[in-house]
Scaffold this motif. Structure first.
Motif, mmCIF file in Angstrom:
data_model
loop_
_atom_site.group_PDB
_atom_site.id
_atom_site.type_symbol
_atom_site.label_atom_id
_atom_site.label_comp_id
_atom_site.label_asym_id
_atom_site.label_seq_id
_atom_site.Cartn_x
_atom_site.Cartn_y
_atom_site.Cartn_z
ATOM 1 N N ASN A 102 1.113 -0.877 0.340
ATOM 2 C CA ASN A 102 0.081 0.212 -0.058
ATOM 3 C C ASN A 102 0.467 1.134 0.124
ATOM 4 N N ARG A 103 1.290 2.436 -1.380
ATOM 5 C CA ARG A 103 2.091 2.703 -1.840
ATOM 6 C C ARG A 103 1.744 4.414 -0.503
ATOM 7 N N GLU A 104 0.413 4.068 -0.458
ATOM 8 C CA GLU A 104 0.373 5.526 0.863
ATOM 9 C C GLU A 104 0.210 4.900 1.894
ATOM 10 N N ARG A 105 0.846 3.667 2.831
ATOM 11 C CA ARG A 105 0.688 3.625 4.109
ATOM 12 C C ARG A 105 2.211 2.693 5.043
ATOM 13 N N ILE A 106 2.700 2.723 3.407
ATOM 14 C CA ILE A 106 4.299 1.695 3.435
ATOM 15 C C ILE A 106 5.533 3.090 3.205
ATOM 16 N N ALA A 107 6.601 2.698 4.481
ATOM 17 C CA ALA A 107 7.153 4.319 3.918
ATOM 18 C C ALA A 107 8.586 3.192 3.274
ATOM 19 N N ARG A 108 9.571 3.667 2.786
ATOM 20 C CA ARG A 108 10.608 2.872 2.247
ATOM 21 C C ARG A 108 11.796 2.239 2.930
ATOM 22 N N ASN A 109 11.562 3.277 4.494
ATOM 23 C CA ASN A 109 12.747 2.912 4.981
ATOM 24 C C ASN A 109 12.133 2.177 5.585
ATOM 25 N N ASP A 110 11.007 1.671 5.945
ATOM 26 C CA ASP A 110 10.013 0.221 6.695
ATOM 27 C C ASP A 110 11.388 -1.029 5.258
ATOM 28 N N LEU A 111 10.779 -0.628 4.059
ATOM 29 C CA LEU A 111 11.354 -1.861 3.026
ATOM 30 C C LEU A 111 12.422 -1.776 2.911
ATOM 31 N N THR A 146 3.706 7.986 11.853
ATOM 32 C CA THR A 146 3.156 8.592 10.817
ATOM 33 C C THR A 146 4.482 8.615 9.333
ATOM 34 N N PRO A 147 4.413 7.332 8.256
ATOM 35 C CA PRO A 147 4.944 6.848 7.755
ATOM 36 C C PRO A 147 6.269 7.978 6.929
ATOM 37 N N VAL A 148 7.639 7.794 6.895
ATOM 38 C CA VAL A 148 7.490 9.375 6.072
ATOM 39 C C VAL A 148 7.782 8.065 4.815
ATOM 40 N N VAL A 149 6.818 8.773 3.613
ATOM 41 C CA VAL A 149 6.684 8.037 2.349
ATOM 42 C C VAL A 149 7.159 8.574 1.435
ATOM 43 N N SER A 150 8.454 7.320 0.570
ATOM 44 C CA SER A 150 9.201 8.538 -0.107
ATOM 45 C C SER A 150 8.269 8.532 -0.966
ATOM 46 N N PRO A 151 8.577 10.187 -2.221
ATOM 47 C CA PRO A 151 7.905 10.391 -3.324
ATOM 48 C C PRO A 151 8.753 9.244 -4.044
ATOM 49 N N PRO A 152 7.672 9.145 -5.337
ATOM 50 C CA PRO A 152 7.388 8.076 -7.187
ATOM 51 C C PRO A 152 9.071 8.452 -7.303
ATOM 52 N N ALA A 153 10.144 7.538 -7.368
ATOM 53 C CA ALA A 153 11.000 7.672 -8.377
ATOM 54 C C ALA A 153 10.773 8.291 -9.347
ATOM 55 N N GLY A 154 11.408 9.213 -9.553
ATOM 56 C CA GLY A 154 11.276 9.796 -11.692
ATOM 57 C C GLY A 154 11.583 8.859 -12.270
#
Length: 313
Positions: A187-196, A304-312
């Motif tokens: 779930n892109r809105e809920r998973i933080a990149r640093n968690d994955l 509050t997850p810090v969700v990374s922005p989509p890759a360019g």
């Protein structure tokens, strides 16, 4: 130990066939809690739940053979589900944990169920998260494509282990791989990149032969017949958008285990403990309080997850 300092110990346990199994014990309080990871994991899924439980309980985290900081045995064929339960029993003996609540994520659900079947007297409760009772190749993405492809994949990895390791290492170290997983599987809105990211880092370093042999052992294992005989309080946690282990499997499992409770998190995927940590903590706390008469303390507010922005592009 100074006041306010929680117990902490880490070491490796050498088992009779030569494997050295890493473990970490932290905190105090009964009953003890034990975390069983998924395939190719070294604990990333428990990032939020483990520290929460450590406040009031002794928590054991450990790595399977060939996973994380654990080594493989001298006979490299001795890998997989067949050996995992005996490894866990030895681990509990080594750290002095008699009866525990087993937490399993993904493959860890199979480990927890099989351990409870073999060593029922050592288990006082089960928390089964985003996993199946067996045969994961049959239900991955609600398709048998992976099952049909697996013999070829394993054959290539077994025949060309070094080349396979180099390719996997290169691919999984790319940002594209992480972003694709976040977009397609989580779930892109809920998973933080640093968690994955720790999962990809560990998977990139893992011996691919260990991975495919462990996966094969999972595919050959099935605890379906044991589910009606599970005689301890059980909580099943599922993600409504889980593609690795579709939610209907968790519903089926909860229906078959006598008295089991089901917590279905509609927006959750296979990484539900990272996507909805506050909700998982609250549900686990309620389960422990109502079914096992223990208390972990008030649930912490969800981070509050810090969700990374989509890759360019």
């Amino acid at each position: 130990m100074s006041p306010g300092t929680r117990y902490f110990h880490q070491d490796r346990l050498r088992v009779p066939d030569g494997a050295q199994l890493y473990y970490q014990v932290q905190g105090d309080g009964l009953p003890g809690m034990v975390f069983c990871d998924g395939l190719g994991c070294d604990g990333f899924a428990w990032k939020y739940l483990a520290p929460y439980l450590v406040r009031n309980h002794r928590v054991l985290r450990w790595h399977y053979r060939g996973h994380g900081r654990s080594t493989v045995p001298e006979d490299r064929s001795r890998i997989g589900m067949l050996y995992t339960c005996d490894d866990l029993r030895r681990m509990l003996d080594a750290v002095g944990m008699e009866r525990v609540v087993l937490f399993g994520h993904s493959m860890g659900v199979q480990v927890a169920l099989e351990f409870q079947r073999r060593y029922a007297q050592r288990v006082c409760g089960l928390v089964l998260v985003c996993g199946s009772y067996g045969n994961p190749l049959d239900t991955f993405h609600d398709s048998t494509v992976l099952k049909r492809a697996f013999p070829l994949i394993r054959g290539v990895v077994e025949r060309y282990p070094e080349q396979s390791a180099r390719i996997i290492h290169t691919v999984l170290r790319t940002e594209l791989a992480v972003q694709l997983a976040i977009t397609l599987e989580m779930n892109r809105e809920r998973i933080a990149r640093n968690d994955l990211a720790p999962y990809f880092d560990h998977l990139a370093r893992m011996d691919p032969v260990v991975f495919v042999r462990t996966l094969e052992s999972m595919a050959e294992h099935n605890a379906w017949d044991h589910l009606p005989h599970v005689d301890v309080p059980t909580l099943v946690v599922a993600g409504g958008q889980d593609k690795f282990t579709p939610g209907w499997i968790s519903e089926e499992m909860a229906d078959r285990i006598p008295g089991a409770e089901l917590e279905l998190i509609p927006e959750g995927t296979h990484t539900t403990p990272l996507e909805a940590p506050g909700r998982v903590e609250a549900r686990v706390e309620r389960f422990l309080r109502e079914r096992l008469n223990v208390r972990t303390g008030a649930p912490s507010p969800p981070p509050t997850p810090v969700v990374s922005p989509p890759a360019g592009p």
